[in-house]
Design a protein around this motif. Structure first.
Motif, mmCIF file in Angstrom:
data_model
loop_
_atom_site.group_PDB
_atom_site.id
_atom_site.type_symbol
_atom_site.label_atom_id
_atom_site.label_comp_id
_atom_site.label_asym_id
_atom_site.label_seq_id
_atom_site.Cartn_x
_atom_site.Cartn_y
_atom_site.Cartn_z
ATOM 1 N N LEU A 263 0.836 -1.201 0.000
ATOM 2 C CA LEU A 263 0.000 0.000 0.000
ATOM 3 C C LEU A 263 0.870 1.249 0.000
ATOM 4 N N PRO A 264 0.441 2.319 -0.696
ATOM 5 C CA PRO A 264 1.308 3.500 -0.895
ATOM 6 C C PRO A 264 1.655 4.257 0.375
ATOM 7 N N GLU A 265 0.766 4.261 1.377
ATOM 8 C CA GLU A 265 1.030 5.070 2.577
ATOM 9 C C GLU A 265 1.887 4.357 3.614
ATOM 10 N N PHE A 266 2.234 3.100 3.365
ATOM 11 C CA PHE A 266 2.983 2.341 4.367
ATOM 12 C C PHE A 266 4.343 2.984 4.663
ATOM 13 N N MET A 272 7.824 8.020 10.176
ATOM 14 C CA MET A 272 7.768 8.784 11.427
ATOM 15 C C MET A 272 8.573 8.057 12.495
ATOM 16 N N PRO A 273 9.332 8.788 13.304
ATOM 17 C CA PRO A 273 10.145 8.158 14.348
ATOM 18 C C PRO A 273 9.299 7.311 15.300
ATOM 19 N N CYS A 274 9.803 6.142 15.614
ATOM 20 C CA CYS A 274 9.212 5.224 16.590
ATOM 21 C C CYS A 274 7.903 4.587 16.128
ATOM 22 N N ILE A 275 7.559 4.742 14.855
ATOM 23 C CA ILE A 275 6.433 3.980 14.297
ATOM 24 C C ILE A 275 7.029 2.885 13.430
ATOM 25 N N GLY A 276 6.979 1.664 13.928
ATOM 26 C CA GLY A 276 7.575 0.543 13.219
ATOM 27 C C GLY A 276 6.653 -0.009 12.147
ATOM 28 N N GLU A 277 7.120 -1.040 11.481
ATOM 29 C CA GLU A 277 6.361 -1.637 10.383
ATOM 30 C C GLU A 277 5.052 -2.250 10.873
ATOM 31 N N MET A 278 5.088 -2.885 12.044
ATOM 32 C CA MET A 278 3.889 -3.508 12.580
ATOM 33 C C MET A 278 2.828 -2.460 12.922
ATOM 34 N N THR A 279 3.241 -1.371 13.576
ATOM 35 C CA THR A 279 2.301 -0.299 13.936
ATOM 36 C C THR A 279 1.731 0.351 12.692
ATOM 37 N N TYR A 334 -2.818 5.417 20.266
ATOM 38 C CA TYR A 334 -2.372 5.742 21.624
ATOM 39 C C TYR A 334 -1.057 5.038 21.940
ATOM 40 N N SER A 335 -0.973 3.760 21.582
ATOM 41 C CA SER A 335 0.247 2.989 21.809
ATOM 42 C C SER A 335 1.421 3.578 21.032
ATOM 43 N N ALA A 336 1.159 4.041 19.796
ATOM 44 C CA ALA A 336 2.225 4.623 18.969
ATOM 45 C C ALA A 336 2.766 5.901 19.588
ATOM 46 N N VAL A 337 1.870 6.755 20.097
ATOM 47 C CA VAL A 337 2.302 8.019 20.711
ATOM 48 C C VAL A 337 3.069 7.756 21.998
ATOM 49 N N ARG A 338 2.602 6.824 22.808
ATOM 50 C CA ARG A 338 3.321 6.495 24.050
ATOM 51 C C ARG A 338 4.703 5.927 23.737
ATOM 52 N N MET A 375 -1.971 12.638 19.997
ATOM 53 C CA MET A 375 -2.639 11.757 19.035
ATOM 54 C C MET A 375 -3.293 12.578 17.927
ATOM 55 N N ASN A 376 -3.944 13.663 18.313
ATOM 56 C CA ASN A 376 -4.550 14.568 17.341
ATOM 57 C C ASN A 376 -3.490 15.157 16.423
ATOM 58 N N LYS A 377 -2.362 15.580 16.997
ATOM 59 C CA LYS A 377 -1.269 16.154 16.209
ATOM 60 C C LYS A 377 -0.669 15.115 15.257
ATOM 61 N N THR A 378 -0.532 13.885 15.732
ATOM 62 C CA THR A 378 0.019 12.812 14.890
ATOM 63 C C THR A 378 -0.881 12.539 13.691
ATOM 64 N N LEU A 379 -2.200 12.494 13.928
ATOM 65 C CA LEU A 379 -3.135 12.259 12.835
ATOM 66 C C LEU A 379 -3.070 13.372 11.793
ATOM 67 N N LYS A 380 -2.996 14.617 12.257
ATOM 68 C CA LYS A 380 -2.894 15.743 11.324
ATOM 69 C C LYS A 380 -1.626 15.644 10.494
ATOM 70 N N CYS A 381 -0.548 15.280 11.154
ATOM 71 C CA CYS A 381 0.737 15.153 10.473
ATOM 72 C C CYS A 381 0.685 14.037 9.425
ATOM 73 N N LEU A 382 0.159 12.867 9.808
ATOM 74 C CA LEU A 382 0.064 11.738 8.878
ATOM 75 C C LEU A 382 -0.860 12.060 7.707
ATOM 76 N N PHE A 383 -1.977 12.718 8.001
ATOM 77 C CA PHE A 383 -2.930 13.082 6.948
ATOM 78 C C PHE A 383 -2.284 14.014 5.921
ATOM 79 N N SER A 384 -1.523 14.993 6.421
ATOM 80 C CA SER A 384 -0.839 15.931 5.524
ATOM 81 C C SER A 384 0.254 15.234 4.724
#
Length: 405
Positions: A263-266, A272-279, A334-338, A375-384
Motif C-alpha cells: 500500500l502506498p502510505e505504508f 515517522m520516528p518510533c512507528i515501526g512496520e507492525m504499527t 495511543y500505543s504509537a504516541v506512548r 494523538m490529534n497532532k500525529t493524525l494531522k501530520c500523517l494526513f498531511s
C-alpha cells in the motif's frame, strides 16, 4: 435523482423496499442466499441508478456490503444511533417492514455519506489485524490460565527462563509440568530431550545448563498438586494453546507487514520516528485509505478523539473525547504516541516536543490529556504527509511548521 433501495437487515435475511420519486415501487423479503440475491439484483437492474441504504449490523450486514461491492452499486452504511435520532417519532411501532420504509424516507430527507470503495488490500489487511488481535487476546488468556495451574504443579519452573513467553520456555513447561516427571531423568537424557523436543536450536552447553537447573528445582520443589492430578493436564493443555497462538501471532505479523508494504502510505507512516512496520500496518488496517477523508477532523471523528462539549444554562462539563469512533484504531494510535515518548532519545520528533510543551505550560496538562493532544497532532501530520506524498522530516517541520502541522 437516483432510486433508493432500503433494506432492514436481520440474521440471514432482509426486508427490501424500492422507491422511485418518493413512491414505493416494490417490496419483498429475501434470504441471504443465491436465490435471494438474484431477486435483489433483478430489482436493482429495474431501478434508475439505485443507491442502497441499510444499517450497520455487524456480520449480518456483511453479505449486503459484498453484494454492493461485487455489483459496483453505491451504498450508505448507516449508523444505527444516527438513524434512530433522525427517524424517531412519538408513535412507537417497530417492525422489519416499517424500519425498511423509514430508512428509505430518511434517505430522501438526509444527505447520508456514501461508502468509499477501497482497494481490497485495505479490507484484507483489516481482517488480518482483527485476527491478530483475537489471537493475541487468546494467547494472553491461556498464558494466565497456564501460570495459575503451574503455581500448583511446578512453581519453580518460572525461575528457569528469563523470557517466560518464549517457545523454548513454553515447550519445556509442556513437557515437564511437574517435578516428579523430571526427578527420575539424568542430566544427559534431559538435555537431549530438550534439544530434540523443543523445536529450537540450542547448544549442548546451554541445554545442559537448563537441565541442571531444572533438576535442582525439581529436587527442592514441593507443589500442592500430585503428578496425576488434573492440574498437570491443565498446564499441558494451556501451554500447547499458548505455543500455537505464539506461532500464529508471528506468522500474522509477517503477513500483515508484507500486505502493508503493498500500500502506498505504508512507507510514509513508517517514516515517522518510533512507528515501526507492525504499527504502520495496523494503523492502515484499522483506518483504511487516509485519502477517503476530506480533512483531518473527519479522521479524528472516525478514531473517536474529537471533542465532546456539553453546556446548558449555568451547567458546563469538562471537555472530553467522544470515544464513538473506532476503538481499535484509537488504541493503536495511543500505543504509537506512548512509544514515541518512551523512545524519544532515538530520534528527534516534533510530537514529543509538543508533548513536553503541553506539560510545561503555565497550567500543565495532565499526562493523558497531553497524550490525546499528541494523538490529534500525529493524525494531522500523517494526513498531511499522505496527501502530499511526503515522508517525515524533522528539519522540514522546523522550516515550514504551518505546512506540516
Amino acid at each position: 435523482m437516483s432510486d433508493i433501495i432500503a433494506l432492514d437487515v436481520s440474521k440471514g435475511h432482509s426486508y427490501c423496499v424500492s422507491y422511485h420519486d418518493g413512491n414505493c415501487t416494490a417490496e419483498f423479503n429475501f434470504t441471504h442466499n443465491k436465490i435471494g440475491f438474484a431477486r435483489l439484483r433483478a430489482t436493482a437492474k429495474l431501478a434508475n441508478n439505485p443507491t442502497f441504504y441499510f444499517e450497520a449490523t455487524g456480520v449480518y450486514s456483511r453479505p449486503i456490503e459484498r453484494f454492493c461491492k461485487d455489483n459496483k452499486i453505491p451504498y450508505a452504511l448507516l449508523n444505527p444511533l444516527e438513524l434512530h435520532l433522525k427517524t424517531e417519532n412519538l408513535r412507537r411501532i417497530k417492525t422489519d417492514i416499517k424500519d425498511a420504509h423509514k430508512i428509505a424516507l430518511s434517505a430522501y430527507d438526509n444527505n447520508y455519506r456514501l461508502m468509499y470503495f477501497q482497494d481490497e488490500k485495505y479490507s484484507n489487511l483489516k481482517e488480518k489485524c482483527r485476527f491478530y488481535e483475537q489471537v493475541e487476546a487468546d494467547r494472553k488468556y491461556y498464558k494466565v490460565k497456564m501460570k495459575t495451574a503451574l503455581q500448583q504443579t511446578f512453581p519453580e519452573m518460572e525461575q528457569l527462563f528469563t523470557d517466560k513467553a518464549s517457545v523454548l520456555a513454553l515447550n519445556v513447561t509442556r513437557l515437564y509440568p511437574h517435578p516428579d516427571l523430571v526427578s527420575d531423568l539424568s542430566k544427559t537424557k534431559l538435555k537431549n530431550t530438550m534439544k530434540k523436543e523443543t523445536g529450537k536450536r540450542i547448544s549442548d552447553t546451554v541445554a545442559l545448563n537448563y537441565a541442571e537447573k531444572l533438576l535442582r528445582f525439581a529436587k527442592n520443589s514441593c507443589p500442592s498438586a500430585h503428578v496425576n492430578d488434573p492440574q498437570v493436564d491443565e498446564v499441558k493443555y494451556y501451554a500447547t494453546r499458548v505455543i500455537e497462538n505464539t506461532i500464529e501471532k508471528r506468522k500474522l505479523i509477517k503477513e500483515m507487514i508484507k500486505l502493508g508494504k503493498k500500500l502506498p502510505e505504508f512507507e510514509i507512516i513508517s517514516s515517522m520516528p518510533c512507528i515501526g512496520e507492525m504499527t504502520a500496518a495496523m494503523l492502515i488496517g484499522e483506518i483504511g485509505n487516509f485519502t477517503r477523508f476530506d480533512n483531518s477532523n473527519q479522521l479524528n471523528a472516525y478514531i473517536g478523539i474529537d471533542l465532546m462539549r456539553y453546556q446548558s444554562g449555568r451547567s458546563q462539563k469538562k471537555d472530553h473525547i467522544n470515544k464513538r469512533g473506532n476503538p481499535k484504531a484509537r488504541a493503536v494510535l495511543y500505543s504509537a504516541v506512548r512509544n514515541m515518548i518512551k523512545q524519544q532519545a532515538s530520534a528527534q520528533n516534533h510530537i514529543v516536543d509538543y508533548y513536553y510543551k503541553l506539560k510545561k505550560q503555565p497550567v500543565p496538562k495532565r499526562d493523558k490529556v497531553a497524550t490525546v493532544a499528541c494523538m490529534n497532532k500525529t493524525l494531522k501530520c500523517l494526513f498531511s504527509m499522505i496527501n502530499n506524498n511526503t515522508k517525515y522530516s524533522y528539519t522540514y517541520r522546523s522550516s515550514k511548521p504551518k505546512e506540516m502541522l
